[in-house]
Design a protein around this motif. Structure first.
Motif, PDB file in Angstrom:
ATOM      1  N   LEU A   1      11.147  15.524  27.992  1.00 53.17           N
ATOM      2  CA  LEU A   1      10.025  14.783  27.425  1.00 53.17           C
ATOM      3  C   LEU A   1       9.701  13.601  28.341  1.00 53.17           C
ATOM      4  O   LEU A   1      10.595  12.801  28.653  1.00 53.17           O
ATOM      5  N   VAL A   2       8.452  13.511  28.762  1.00 51.54           N
ATOM      6  CA  VAL A   2       7.988  12.426  29.625  1.00 51.54           C
ATOM      7  C   VAL A   2       6.872  11.675  28.898  1.00 51.54           C
ATOM      8  O   VAL A   2       5.803  12.239  28.656  1.00 51.54           O
ATOM      9  N   PRO A   3       7.110  10.408  28.511  1.00 54.27           N
ATOM     10  CA  PRO A   3       6.031   9.621  27.902  1.00 54.27           C
ATOM     11  C   PRO A   3       5.003   9.253  28.967  1.00 54.27           C
ATOM     12  O   PRO A   3       5.356   8.810  30.063  1.00 54.27           O
ATOM     13  N   VAL A   4       3.729   9.456  28.641  1.00 57.19           N
ATOM     14  CA  VAL A   4       2.641   9.225  29.590  1.00 57.19           C
ATOM     15  C   VAL A   4       1.916   7.938  29.210  1.00 57.19           C
ATOM     16  O   VAL A   4       1.427   7.807  28.075  1.00 57.19           O
ATOM     17  N   PHE A   5       1.852   7.014  30.167  1.00 55.82           N
ATOM     18  CA  PHE A   5       1.218   5.719  29.922  1.00 55.82           C
ATOM     19  C   PHE A   5      -0.118   5.632  30.652  1.00 55.82           C
ATOM     20  O   PHE A   5      -0.282   6.159  31.761  1.00 55.82           O
ATOM     21  N   PHE A   6      -1.062   4.935  30.003  1.00 54.45           N
ATOM     22  CA  PHE A   6      -2.359   4.658  30.627  1.00 54.45           C
ATOM     23  C   PHE A   6      -2.773   3.248  30.245  1.00 54.45           C
ATOM     24  O   PHE A   6      -2.778   2.895  29.068  1.00 54.45           O
ATOM     25  N   GLU A   7      -3.061   2.460  31.245  1.00 52.74           N
ATOM     26  CA  GLU A   7      -3.429   1.051  31.044  1.00 52.74           C
ATOM     27  C   GLU A   7      -2.367   0.317  30.227  1.00 52.74           C
ATOM     28  O   GLU A   7      -2.664  -0.480  29.341  1.00 52.74           O
ATOM     29  N   GLY A   8      -1.089   0.655  30.519  1.00 53.17           N
ATOM     30  CA  GLY A   8       0.032  -0.028  29.904  1.00 53.17           C
ATOM     31  C   GLY A   8       0.426   0.444  28.528  1.00 53.17           C
ATOM     32  O   GLY A   8       1.380  -0.086  27.948  1.00 53.17           O
ATOM     33  N   ALA A   9      -0.273   1.446  27.981  1.00 58.26           N
ATOM     34  CA  ALA A   9       0.020   1.918  26.623  1.00 58.26           C
ATOM     35  C   ALA A   9       0.416   3.393  26.640  1.00 58.26           C
ATOM     36  O   ALA A   9      -0.089   4.194  27.455  1.00 58.26           O
ATOM     37  N   HIS A  10       1.314   3.768  25.735  1.00 56.34           N
ATOM     38  CA  HIS A  10       1.730   5.157  25.592  1.00 56.34           C
ATOM     39  C   HIS A  10       0.580   5.952  24.973  1.00 56.34           C
ATOM     40  O   HIS A  10       0.129   5.663  23.869  1.00 56.34           O
ATOM     41  N   LEU A  11       0.109   6.997  25.692  1.00 60.40           N
ATOM     42  CA  LEU A  11      -1.052   7.760  25.228  1.00 60.40           C
ATOM     43  C   LEU A  11      -0.704   9.207  24.911  1.00 60.40           C
ATOM     44  O   LEU A  11      -1.281   9.807  24.003  1.00 60.40           O
ATOM     45  N   PHE A  12       0.227   9.801  25.645  1.00 61.67           N
ATOM     46  CA  PHE A  12       0.632  11.199  25.461  1.00 61.67           C
ATOM     47  C   PHE A  12       2.135  11.316  25.720  1.00 61.67           C
ATOM     48  O   PHE A  12       2.760  10.393  26.247  1.00 61.67           O
ATOM     49  N   THR A  13       2.679  12.492  25.401  1.00 62.71           N
ATOM     50  CA  THR A  13       4.006  12.889  25.877  1.00 62.71           C
ATOM     51  C   THR A  13       3.899  14.296  26.435  1.00 62.71           C
ATOM     52  O   THR A  13       3.366  15.200  25.775  1.00 62.71           O
ATOM     53  N   SER A  14       4.382  14.477  27.655  1.00 57.75           N
ATOM     54  CA  SER A  14       4.396  15.771  28.327  1.00 57.75           C
ATOM     55  C   SER A  14       5.753  16.424  28.068  1.00 57.75           C
ATOM     56  O   SER A  14       6.796  15.813  28.315  1.00 57.75           O
ATOM     57  N   VAL A  15       5.749  17.666  27.561  1.00 60.18           N
ATOM     58  CA  VAL A  15       6.982  18.321  27.096  1.00 60.18           C
ATOM     59  C   VAL A  15       7.155  19.676  27.790  1.00 60.18           C
ATOM     60  O   VAL A  15       6.217  20.480  27.842  1.00 60.18           O
ATOM     61  N   VAL A  16       8.356  19.924  28.299  1.00 54.97           N
ATOM     62  CA  VAL A  16       8.699  21.208  28.911  1.00 54.97           C
ATOM     63  C   VAL A  16      10.042  21.657  28.344  1.00 54.97           C
ATOM     64  O   VAL A  16      11.038  20.943  28.474  1.00 54.97           O
ATOM     65  N   LYS A  17      10.057  22.835  27.732  1.00 53.00           N
ATOM     66  CA  LYS A  17      11.293  23.381  27.133  1.00 53.00           C
ATOM     67  C   LYS A  17      11.646  24.678  27.844  1.00 53.00           C
ATOM     68  O   LYS A  17      10.846  25.611  27.898  1.00 53.00           O
ATOM     69  N   CYS A  18      12.867  24.765  28.401  1.00 49.06           N
ATOM     70  CA  CYS A  18      13.305  25.930  29.166  1.00 49.06           C
ATOM     71  C   CYS A  18      14.624  26.475  28.620  1.00 49.06           C
ATOM     72  O   CYS A  18      15.579  25.719  28.430  1.00 49.06           O
ATOM     73  N   HIS A  19      14.673  27.777  28.408  1.00 48.96           N
ATOM     74  CA  HIS A  19      15.894  28.448  27.952  1.00 48.96           C
ATOM     75  C   HIS A  19      16.811  28.677  29.146  1.00 48.96           C
ATOM     76  O   HIS A  19      16.485  29.445  30.050  1.00 48.96           O
ATOM     77  N   GLN A  20      17.967  28.021  29.132  1.00 45.89           N
ATOM     78  CA  GLN A  20      18.897  28.073  30.251  1.00 45.89           C
ATOM     79  C   GLN A  20      19.656  29.395  30.296  1.00 45.89           C
ATOM     80  O   GLN A  20      19.936  30.009  29.264  1.00 45.89           O
TER      81      GLN A  20
END
Length: 592
Positions: free
Chosen positions: A111-130
């Motif tokens: 999970l990567v929190p995405v910031f724009f103009e100093g504020a949290h706007l989205f979260t980018s999520v990648v789930k992988c089966h190991q």
């Protein structure tokens, strides 16, 4: 409905453009994983999913994410905020804990929190089966695990894997010390991080184009629009209370009676809502088959969504109209620690979804779906051993199966569907690449005629795959449902045939294996996986004779079954190939 939200001023075109842009970003993330992953289960079989969350942790973009993966990223976003309230730009978090929104320990989520103009706007999520997650045995589906301690997986309950875009080397060393294929795992970790950062960069460009306030207004309008679409679809259904049972086969000594599942569905068109109640099921069992909150909820939602309009946006707005009732310490609910959820993405997850969507068919012809293949046999087993060609030790999950899809009121099932939790989105391994990467030989792979559930619309056809090791012993582990009973047909459609796992010894003798298997193949031995077709929909005796002829000509059906079940007389040439339909005899058979 096709309108935007008058409160936010979105017209349909702008709403569609922005919504489709989010899915395009998810697809860009997906392509990054496919092109960079190390293990074949991720890069070749596509057992991973990407998604985008809003700042409020609502799912707003999934594109073609696997259903069993898609729901739950919202729960993980909430856990990220709870455990790391001060998260910052440049952070990334690793979560595989089934008790805080993840699916099972084998699914490593970034999970990567995405910031724009100093504020949290989205979260980018990648789930992988190991391919390997440190389990006490070399498999990621450890159904015999009595609890999480016996399961043995490395569990990361939302830990910080990056700060200021830099890896936490402590976590990397932990995994390298415990995971059997450390270089492979590390490559997959970097692939997932790269995909999440790809999403981050694209989302920042998205925000730069529209501005933060417009993006926030879009998210509200997008979810509201999706909810209205789902509400309208449910509102057109008849009021109904539906009850249906499903079943997980007996699995060895640790689950000798299997698990009976009960699903109650209430369709409330007046309030334009569907409710799936899973609370009236047994408590968690001392085995690894318990579902977690994410998979129990997600697969129940999928069972309903599969029966609605095909183009509904798959996001938290749509999901608001499908309520799932769970209880704590339930085998298909919210597990109580330390119960294991090692197989939470399959087995009971497939049973829940298939039972729900087939229950909808009880409303009447034109509603619902049949059941799909629920048999993850040895051709999707986890194999391990030593590569005598100099490649060291290996652990990987195969995806060499087909698996028949469910029939609908209008269409036949897919012939390479895998299972319902993947919704036909997983890829089948390339035989040539698999044989290059792993010390194994695939002896054969073919569709099996006459295995699909017959119907006005037939299910998909089963696949038979046979493989074995080259020069060294190979361990094969898998846990399989659908050995005792095949997927059920609906509305007069026939059931599909059950699957089977068969070990072929060097002298040619065959040994039928149980649903839970941990077997060693010596050079000269092979193993056969025969999955299930999908159930049929509607009376097979009314299927268009031309379609029956095509099925026989293509090898999906047999001339004998065409006559006996479909009541269609097939003409054949001297070599036995189908050439046409005997119209007079077919009319006599159907008249009788």
């Amino acid at each position: 409905m096709a309108d935007g939200s008058p409160m936010t001023g979105f017209d349909p075109v702008e709403l569609a453009i922005m919504g489709n842009r989010l899915d395009a970003i998810v697809r860009e993330m997906t392509s990054t994983v496919i092109l960079t992953a190390n293990s074949s289960v991720i890069g070749m079989a596509r057992d991973f999913s990407c998604s985008i969350l809003s700042a409020d942790h609502d799912i707003i973009g999934v594109a073609e994410a696997l259903p069993v993966h898609a729901f739950g990223s919202n729960l993980q976003g909430q856990a990220m905020a709870e455990f790391h309230p001060g998260f910052r730009e440049g952070d990334a978090f690793l979560n595989n804990d089934p008790y805080n929104g993840n699916t099972h320990a084998a699914d490593h989520t970034i999970l990567v929190p995405v910031f724009f103009e100093g504020a949290h706007l989205f979260t980018s999520v990648v789930k992988c089966h190991q391919a390997d997650c440190g389990n006490s045995v070399p498999t990621t589906y450890f159904a015999a695990a009595t609890d999480v301690y016996n399961e043995g997986a490395l569990v990361f309950p939302m830990v910080q894997i990056q700060s200021d875009y830099t890896d936490n080397e402590d976590i990397v060393r932990m995994c390298r010390a415990r995971i059997r294929v450390p270089d492979q795992w590390y490559g997959d970790l970097q692939s997932a991080l790269a995909a999440a950062r790809t999403g981050e960069r694209a989302l920042i460009r998205f925000a730069e184009k529209y501005g933060a306030e417009r993006v926030k207004a879009f998210v509200t309008a997008w979810l509201d629009y999706s909810e209205r679409r789902a509400a309208a679809a449910i509102g057109r259904m008849p009021a109904a209370t539906l009850e249906r049972h499903g079943r997980l086969d007996a699995l060895g000594e640790f689950l000798p009676e299997g698990v009976e599942i009960f699903v109650r569905i209430t369709i409330d068109p007046e309030n334009r809502k569907a409710v799936v109640d899973l609370r009236d099921n047994i408590d968690c069992v001392d085995a690894g088959v318990n579902l977690c909150q994410a998979t129990a909820t997600g697969m129940a939602i999928t069972g309903i969504a599969n029966c609605l309009e095909h183009d509904l946006p798959l996001n938290s707005g749509t999901f608001r109209r499908i309520e799932v009732l769970l209880r704590e310490n339930c085998v298909v609910g919210i597990p109580k620690f330390p119960h294991s959820a090692s197989t939470a993405t399959t087995l009971l997850a497939d049973v829940i979804c298939n039972t729900a969507q087939s229950a909808i068919s009880e409303i009447g012809d034109g509603f619902g779906l049949s059941e799909s293949n629920m048999f993850l046999g040895v051709s999707t087993g986890v194999i391990s051993g030593h590569d005598e060609r100099g490649g060291g030790d290996y652990v990987n999950q195969l995806f060499l199966m087909g698996g028949g899809g469910p029939a609908s009121p209008e269409a036949d099932g897919l012939d390479t569907f895998t299972v319902i939790a993947g919704a036909g989105l997983c890829y089948r391994d390339s035989i040539e690449i698999t044989e290059q990467r792993l010390p194994m030989l695939v002896k054969s792979m073919k569709l099996v005629p006459g295995t699909a559930g017959a119907g006005r619309q037939r299910g998909g056809v089963a696949t038979r795959t046979e493989f074995g090791p080259r020069g060294s012993e190979m361990v094969v582990m898998q846990v399989t449902n659908g050995v005792a009973t095949g997927p059920r047909g609906v509305q007069g459609g026939h059931d599909a045939f059950p699957g089977a796992n068969i070990k072929v010894h060097a002298d040619g003798t065959e040994e039928v294996l149980p649903g839970y298997l941990h077997t060693v193949l010596k050079p000269g031995e092979t193993i056969v996986g025969i999955d299930s077709g999908g159930g049929g929909y509607g009376d097979p005796a009314v299927r268009d004779p031309a379609r029956v002829l095509a099925d026989v000509a293509e090898g999906y059906e047999t001339a004998g079954r065409a006559r006996e079940i479909y009541r269609v007389a097939i003409l054949t040439d001297a070599e036995g190939f189908a050439t046409g339909v005997d119209a007079a005899e077919t009319a006599r058979l159907r008249g009788a």
